[in-house]
Design a protein around this motif. Structure first.
Motif, mmCIF file in Angstrom:
data_model
loop_
_atom_site.group_PDB
_atom_site.id
_atom_site.type_symbol
_atom_site.label_atom_id
_atom_site.label_comp_id
_atom_site.label_asym_id
_atom_site.label_seq_id
_atom_site.Cartn_x
_atom_site.Cartn_y
_atom_site.Cartn_z
ATOM 1 N N ASN A 70 -13.010 -22.971 0.198
ATOM 2 C CA ASN A 70 -12.536 -21.628 0.506
ATOM 3 C C ASN A 70 -11.622 -21.106 -0.609
ATOM 4 O O ASN A 70 -11.708 -19.933 -1.005
ATOM 5 C CB ASN A 70 -11.788 -21.646 1.847
ATOM 6 C CG ASN A 70 -11.364 -20.263 2.291
ATOM 7 O OD1 ASN A 70 -12.191 -19.437 2.647
ATOM 8 N ND2 ASN A 70 -10.078 -20.008 2.282
ATOM 9 N N LEU A 73 -13.788 -20.129 -3.630
ATOM 10 C CA LEU A 73 -14.486 -18.861 -3.400
ATOM 11 C C LEU A 73 -13.520 -17.686 -3.453
ATOM 12 O O LEU A 73 -13.883 -16.590 -3.908
ATOM 13 C CB LEU A 73 -15.201 -18.901 -2.050
ATOM 14 C CG LEU A 73 -16.379 -19.877 -1.947
ATOM 15 C CD1 LEU A 73 -16.947 -19.867 -0.535
ATOM 16 C CD2 LEU A 73 -17.472 -19.527 -2.951
ATOM 17 N N PRO A 138 -20.999 -12.608 8.137
ATOM 18 C CA PRO A 138 -19.821 -12.387 7.276
ATOM 19 C C PRO A 138 -19.544 -10.911 7.005
ATOM 20 O O PRO A 138 -18.396 -10.515 6.817
ATOM 21 C CB PRO A 138 -20.181 -13.143 5.996
ATOM 22 C CG PRO A 138 -21.150 -14.181 6.420
ATOM 23 C CD PRO A 138 -21.943 -13.560 7.510
ATOM 24 N N SER A 160 -23.291 -22.859 4.477
ATOM 25 C CA SER A 160 -22.760 -21.935 3.470
ATOM 26 C C SER A 160 -21.401 -21.384 3.877
ATOM 27 O O SER A 160 -21.293 -20.586 4.809
ATOM 28 C CB SER A 160 -23.740 -20.779 3.258
ATOM 29 O OG SER A 160 -23.255 -19.884 2.285
ATOM 30 N N THR A 162 -18.408 -18.756 3.169
ATOM 31 C CA THR A 162 -18.402 -17.423 2.564
ATOM 32 C C THR A 162 -16.978 -16.903 2.460
ATOM 33 O O THR A 162 -16.086 -17.341 3.200
ATOM 34 C CB THR A 162 -19.235 -16.440 3.400
ATOM 35 O OG1 THR A 162 -18.584 -16.216 4.664
ATOM 36 C CG2 THR A 162 -20.641 -16.981 3.653
ATOM 37 N N PHE A 175 -19.795 -10.080 0.075
ATOM 38 C CA PHE A 175 -19.195 -11.416 0.146
ATOM 39 C C PHE A 175 -19.883 -12.360 -0.833
ATOM 40 O O PHE A 175 -21.034 -12.122 -1.247
ATOM 41 C CB PHE A 175 -19.248 -11.981 1.560
ATOM 42 C CG PHE A 175 -20.633 -12.239 2.093
ATOM 43 C CD1 PHE A 175 -21.251 -13.468 1.929
ATOM 44 C CD2 PHE A 175 -21.337 -11.236 2.767
ATOM 45 C CE1 PHE A 175 -22.519 -13.723 2.428
ATOM 46 C CE2 PHE A 175 -22.606 -11.478 3.276
ATOM 47 C CZ PHE A 175 -23.197 -12.716 3.103
ATOM 48 N N ALA A 177 -21.118 -16.309 -1.271
ATOM 49 C CA ALA A 177 -21.501 -17.437 -0.418
ATOM 50 C C ALA A 177 -21.865 -18.622 -1.301
ATOM 51 O O ALA A 177 -22.604 -18.490 -2.278
ATOM 52 C CB ALA A 177 -22.682 -17.058 0.477
#
Length: 535
Positions: A70, A73, A138, A160, A162, A175, A177
């Protein structure tokens, strides 16, 4: 002429040989069988505890791994938001994240219209495609989310995580992913497959739909599992251990723990047959180690029996030469008592040597290994005796106040020292016939025979003050909350009396801790005549 038929009978030496052989064999067999049963229960309990602890550890590692994904990303989403209209810049950022972190097998950026505007590796050829509406959650949430396992447009079964992309003015753009493949040599499989609780245990992971997302047999990934007790429990948010049949019909010892952020369940299990095989091997070695000692005992006992039999044999040989007037000395000879008593002593001696280990194991089962107080098994035996004798008693339920904060601040080692110190204070303040036990964690029970509620309250207050004033192995005083109930004054049921003491304990907790509360008399118990229970 009358023909005398002599029937064959055992002589004394043969009888000793048979009795010694049978006695030692039975003693060895009973000792080994009792040891086997005790060790079998201990092995199963230890395996369940180990599998549960390992499942918890792996769930924590998985949580940390997902948090790391997280964070990665989030950083990339910030870079992409600045260059959202620059397809080349987005491709460069995804390529950087894919090659530098080795955390993802693929990466895509999807705009608010569900269109893939960038994908890495480029060989996936996903750019320009529109994702299925089932994968648009998402976009609806506009917050970090981990998609349930699905088959990607490129044909890969994956999970996945996101992260949303917002412009500088807060407009939702889409977003990013990250795809983590569930089959093959992937980062998730490496994470879950690197550690093993033991060579006989293995781990598998299910999602909230009971679908395997990790298994040591890669061909089973994606399979839906039904009717598994451990899976049902872990997907309901529980952490624990259970003996149950798996989907293949094999009896397993399974420990399980949930991954709270995803709703996944991690199960570490071991086949019961491997425990039995290990136990059989252990006791085979024990048997081989015992045989020389048993043989030595057999030889010594047999020689002693022959020595005892020798004068009796000589006496029997001399009987025929005795005259009728000289039978009194034979009649008064305690031959059979002498023989039986010595044989019994030899067998008991050998049984005592072989059974000593079992008695020690039985005593250990009744003692808490940390505090050296009685445990719940010993408590149940004591209560059974009290109930049969109709002894009235008062019971104190004690719980250490803020014990979790002690463990969190000072560590579990200091917490254990506090429990041991607390046990010492309780034993010092208890009477010789009081029964003190650790019922679990930081909870203790003290049973006081022939003590009424008022006297029990005074004793509890003295104990509470003594504990608060006792020098503990930390920089602050330790206090306890106490609940009191009496049997049969509060209830005719001992179990209900214990529950009432526990309820009074939590009443003390709710009133601010470091105090004593008595259970309230029920209407039935208030009219009950307890005098007939006194001895």
């Amino acid at each position: 002429m009358v023909k005398i038929i002599r029937r064959w009978k055992l002589d004394l030496k043969q009888l000793i040989l048979l009795l010694v052989s049978a006695g030692i064999a039975l003693a060895v067999y009973s000792a080994l069988m009792a040891s086997y049963r005790v060790h079998e229960r201990a092995f199963i309990k230890d395996t369940l505890d180990a599998n549960q602890a390992y499942a918890k550890k792996l769930a924590t590692v998985t949580e940390l791994f997902l948090q790391s994904l997280n964070s990665q990303l989030r950083v990339s989403a910030g870079h992409i938001a600045i260059h959202f209209d620059d397809s080349h810049a987005i491709d460069v950022e995804l390529a950087r994240l894919l090659t530098q972190t080795n955390s993802f097998d693929s990466l895509v950026v999807i705009n608010a219209q569900r269109k893939i505007i960038s994908a890495q590796p480029s060989s996936l050829a996903l750019k320009g495609l529109t994702v299925d509406p089932s994968l648009s959650l998402p976009i609806e949430l506009q917050q970090p989310h981990i998609l349930d396992p699905f088959v990607s447009p490129a044909g890969n079964l994956l999970v996945s995580p996101t992260f949303p992309i917002f412009s500088s003015d807060g407009t939702y753009l889409g977003f990013i992913a990250g795809g983590i493949y569930l089959q093959g040599d992937t980062i998730l499989n490496q994470l879950l497959g690197t550690h093993h609780a033991s060579e006989h245990s293995y781990v598998y992971v299910v999602d909230k739909n009971k679908r395997l997302i990790y298994h040591k047999d890669n061909n089973r990934v994606g399979e839906h599992i039904q009717g598994n007790v451990a899976i049902n429990a872990v997907l309901s948010g529980q952490s624990g251990a259970v003996e149950a049949l798996n989907s293949q019909g094999v009896d397993m010892l399974a420990g399980f723990a949930p991954v709270s952020t995803t709703g996944w369940g991690i199960i570490s299990q071991r086949a019961l047959t491997s425990i039995v095989a290990e136990l059989d091997l252990t006791h085979t070695n024990v048997l081989y180690s015992t045989l020389p000692f048993a043989l030595a005992i057999f030889v010594v006992t047999l020689c002693a029996g022959f020595l005892i039999a020798r004068p009796l044999t000589q006496l029997a040989q001399n009987v025929s030469s005795l005259s009728p007037g000289n039978l009194r000395c034979i009649d008064e000879t305690p031959a059979w008592y002498f023989e039986a008593e010595n044989l019994k002593s030899a067998i008991l001696n050998s049984s005592e040597l072989l059974g000593q280990e079992i008695r020690e194991l039985e005593e250990d089962r009744k003692m808490d290994p940390l505090t050296k107080l009685n445990n719940r098994l010993a408590m149940q035996l004591w209560l059974d005796n009290v109930k049969s004798m109709h002894y009235q008693f008062s019971v104190m339920a004690l719980d250490v106040d803020h014990f979790k904060s002690i463990n969190d601040e000072f560590g579990h080692a200091v917490g254990d020292e506090v429990l041991c110190a607390l046990a010492g204070v309780m034993k010092k303040n208890a009477r010789s016939h009081d029964f003190v036990c650790r019922s679990g964690g930081e909870e203790f029970l003290i049973f006081m025979p022939f003590v009424d509620a008022n006297r029990a309250f005074s004793i509890a207050e003295r104990l509470r003050i003594a504990i608060s004033e006792h020098a503990m192995p930390l920089s602050r005083p330790v206090t306890v909350s106490i609940g009191i109930a009496c049997w049969p004054a509060h209830s005719k049921s001992i179990d209900e009396t214990l529950k009432m003491a526990d309820k009074a304990l939590y009443q003390a907790k709710n009133k601010g801790r470091n105090q004593t509360c008595q259970a309230q008399l029920t209407p039935h118990a208030a009219n009950h005549d307890v005098a007939r229970h006194a001895v």
